[in-house]
Design a protein around this motif. Structure first.
Motif, mmCIF file in Angstrom:
data_model
loop_
_atom_site.group_PDB
_atom_site.id
_atom_site.type_symbol
_atom_site.label_atom_id
_atom_site.label_comp_id
_atom_site.label_asym_id
_atom_site.label_seq_id
_atom_site.Cartn_x
_atom_site.Cartn_y
_atom_site.Cartn_z
ATOM 1 N N GLY A 72 38.701 43.344 35.189
ATOM 2 C CA GLY A 72 38.674 41.902 35.361
ATOM 3 C C GLY A 72 37.880 41.429 36.569
ATOM 4 N N ILE A 73 37.977 42.129 37.683
ATOM 5 C CA ILE A 73 37.238 41.738 38.887
ATOM 6 C C ILE A 73 35.737 41.931 38.666
ATOM 7 N N GLU A 74 35.353 43.026 38.037
ATOM 8 C CA GLU A 74 33.933 43.255 37.725
ATOM 9 C C GLU A 74 33.406 42.175 36.776
ATOM 10 N N PHE A 75 34.197 41.841 35.765
ATOM 11 C CA PHE A 75 33.807 40.799 34.828
ATOM 12 C C PHE A 75 33.652 39.461 35.547
ATOM 13 N N LEU A 76 34.626 39.121 36.371
ATOM 14 C CA LEU A 76 34.592 37.847 37.090
ATOM 15 C C LEU A 76 33.387 37.766 38.017
ATOM 16 N N SER A 77 33.054 38.873 38.665
ATOM 17 C CA SER A 77 31.876 38.922 39.529
ATOM 18 C C SER A 77 30.605 38.670 38.712
ATOM 19 N N THR A 78 30.490 39.292 37.551
ATOM 20 C CA THR A 78 29.341 39.093 36.668
ATOM 21 C C THR A 78 29.284 37.643 36.188
ATOM 22 N N LEU A 79 30.426 37.109 35.839
ATOM 23 C CA LEU A 79 30.516 35.728 35.362
ATOM 24 C C LEU A 79 30.002 34.745 36.412
ATOM 25 N N ARG A 80 30.419 34.933 37.650
ATOM 26 C CA ARG A 80 30.067 34.002 38.724
ATOM 27 C C ARG A 80 28.586 34.078 39.113
ATOM 28 N N LYS A 81 27.926 35.171 38.785
ATOM 29 C CA LYS A 81 26.503 35.325 39.094
ATOM 30 C C LYS A 81 25.604 34.672 38.042
ATOM 31 N N ASN A 82 26.177 34.278 36.909
ATOM 32 C CA ASN A 82 25.405 33.705 35.819
ATOM 33 C C ASN A 82 25.514 32.183 35.871
ATOM 34 N N ASP A 83 24.396 31.487 36.014
ATOM 35 C CA ASP A 83 24.402 30.029 36.136
ATOM 36 C C ASP A 83 25.087 29.334 34.967
ATOM 37 N N GLN A 84 24.948 29.878 33.780
ATOM 38 C CA GLN A 84 25.535 29.268 32.591
ATOM 39 C C GLN A 84 27.065 29.368 32.586
ATOM 40 N N TRP A 85 27.613 30.420 33.181
ATOM 41 C CA TRP A 85 29.049 30.682 33.110
ATOM 42 C C TRP A 85 29.792 30.467 34.417
ATOM 43 N N LYS A 86 29.090 30.273 35.514
ATOM 44 C CA LYS A 86 29.715 30.317 36.840
ATOM 45 C C LYS A 86 30.822 29.289 37.052
ATOM 46 N N ASP A 87 30.806 28.196 36.292
ATOM 47 C CA ASP A 87 31.814 27.156 36.485
ATOM 48 C C ASP A 87 32.978 27.220 35.506
ATOM 49 N N LEU A 88 32.998 28.237 34.645
ATOM 50 C CA LEU A 88 34.117 28.379 33.717
ATOM 51 C C LEU A 88 35.423 28.569 34.493
ATOM 52 N N LYS A 89 36.470 27.917 34.045
ATOM 53 C CA LYS A 89 37.794 28.068 34.651
ATOM 54 C C LYS A 89 38.367 29.412 34.223
ATOM 55 N N VAL A 90 38.826 30.178 35.202
ATOM 56 C CA VAL A 90 39.377 31.505 34.933
ATOM 57 C C VAL A 90 40.754 31.615 35.572
ATOM 58 N N PHE A 91 41.715 32.054 34.780
ATOM 59 C CA PHE A 91 43.059 32.336 35.270
ATOM 60 C C PHE A 91 43.317 33.825 35.092
ATOM 61 N N MET A 92 43.640 34.509 36.178
ATOM 62 C CA MET A 92 44.020 35.909 36.087
ATOM 63 C C MET A 92 45.430 35.957 35.507
ATOM 64 N N VAL A 93 45.643 36.833 34.538
ATOM 65 C CA VAL A 93 46.965 37.075 33.964
ATOM 66 C C VAL A 93 47.123 38.590 33.986
ATOM 67 N N THR A 94 47.860 39.084 34.977
ATOM 68 C CA THR A 94 47.845 40.517 35.267
ATOM 69 C C THR A 94 49.195 41.002 35.782
ATOM 70 N N THR A 95 49.404 42.303 35.725
ATOM 71 C CA THR A 95 50.602 42.894 36.323
ATOM 72 C C THR A 95 50.392 43.189 37.805
ATOM 73 N N SER A 96 49.151 43.107 38.252
ATOM 74 C CA SER A 96 48.847 43.471 39.634
ATOM 75 C C SER A 96 49.323 42.411 40.622
ATOM 76 N N GLU A 97 50.156 42.856 41.535
ATOM 77 C CA GLU A 97 50.568 42.002 42.642
ATOM 78 C C GLU A 97 49.930 42.477 43.951
ATOM 79 N N GLU A 98 48.911 43.327 43.819
ATOM 80 C CA GLU A 98 48.231 43.883 44.983
ATOM 81 C C GLU A 98 47.464 42.797 45.732
ATOM 82 N N LYS A 99 47.618 42.792 47.037
ATOM 83 C CA LYS A 99 46.942 41.805 47.885
ATOM 84 C C LYS A 99 45.421 41.886 47.714
ATOM 85 N N VAL A 100 44.887 43.082 47.613
ATOM 86 C CA VAL A 100 43.443 43.265 47.472
ATOM 87 C C VAL A 100 42.930 42.620 46.180
ATOM 88 N N ASP A 101 43.692 42.708 45.082
ATOM 89 C CA ASP A 101 43.293 42.088 43.822
ATOM 90 C C ASP A 101 43.354 40.564 43.925
#
Length: 142
Positions: A72-101
């Protein structure tokens, strides 16, 4: 809200897919959902299948972090680099409660961070779903 929300769900776990669908239904969120199993499939969908004209372009993305091929983080990074997609609203839905994530997702501009399992009795999960609905209502009024 009267408009049907087009949602791209990027999730590899079938039980979580069902759980998210049920939560949307219980909250009476009118939606059309396209499911991809990882970030690579989601990028392919956005590049080749999603169309504004056909009404399949996502209004928002629900994104897991822990997935094969492209997480998900790799995907989100790719998404934000693309002018066409960078403003899409994204909600993380995950089991990770890690601070780094959470920090990585925040740096990449997520609209909300929802920790699974989803429970209607969990105020933080439902607050994020209500924020998602509010954002879509605002977008639809513009």
């Amino acid at each position: 809200m009267n408009k049907i929300i087009n949602i791209l769900l990027v999730e590899d776990d079938q039980l979580d897919i069902i759980d998210i669908q049920r939560t949307m239904d219980k909250m009476s969120i009118l939606h059309r959902m396209h499911v991809t199993k990882n970030g690579e499939e989601a990028i392919s969908f956005l590049e080749h299948e999603a169309s504004r004209a056909a009404g399949t372009y996502p209004d928002l993305i629900l994104l897991d972090i822990n997935m094969p091929k492209m997480n998900g983080i790799e995907f989100l990074s790719t998404l934000r680099k693309n002018d066409q997609w960078k403003d899409l609203k994204v909600f993380m839905v995950t089991t990770s409660e890690e601070k780094v994530d959470k920090e990585a997702a925040a740096k990449l501009g997520v609209s909300g961070y929802i920790v699974k399992p989803l429970k209607l009795s969990n105020p933080s999960s439902m607050d994020c779903f209500h924020l998602m609905i509010d954002l879509m209502n605002i977008k639809n009024r513009i």
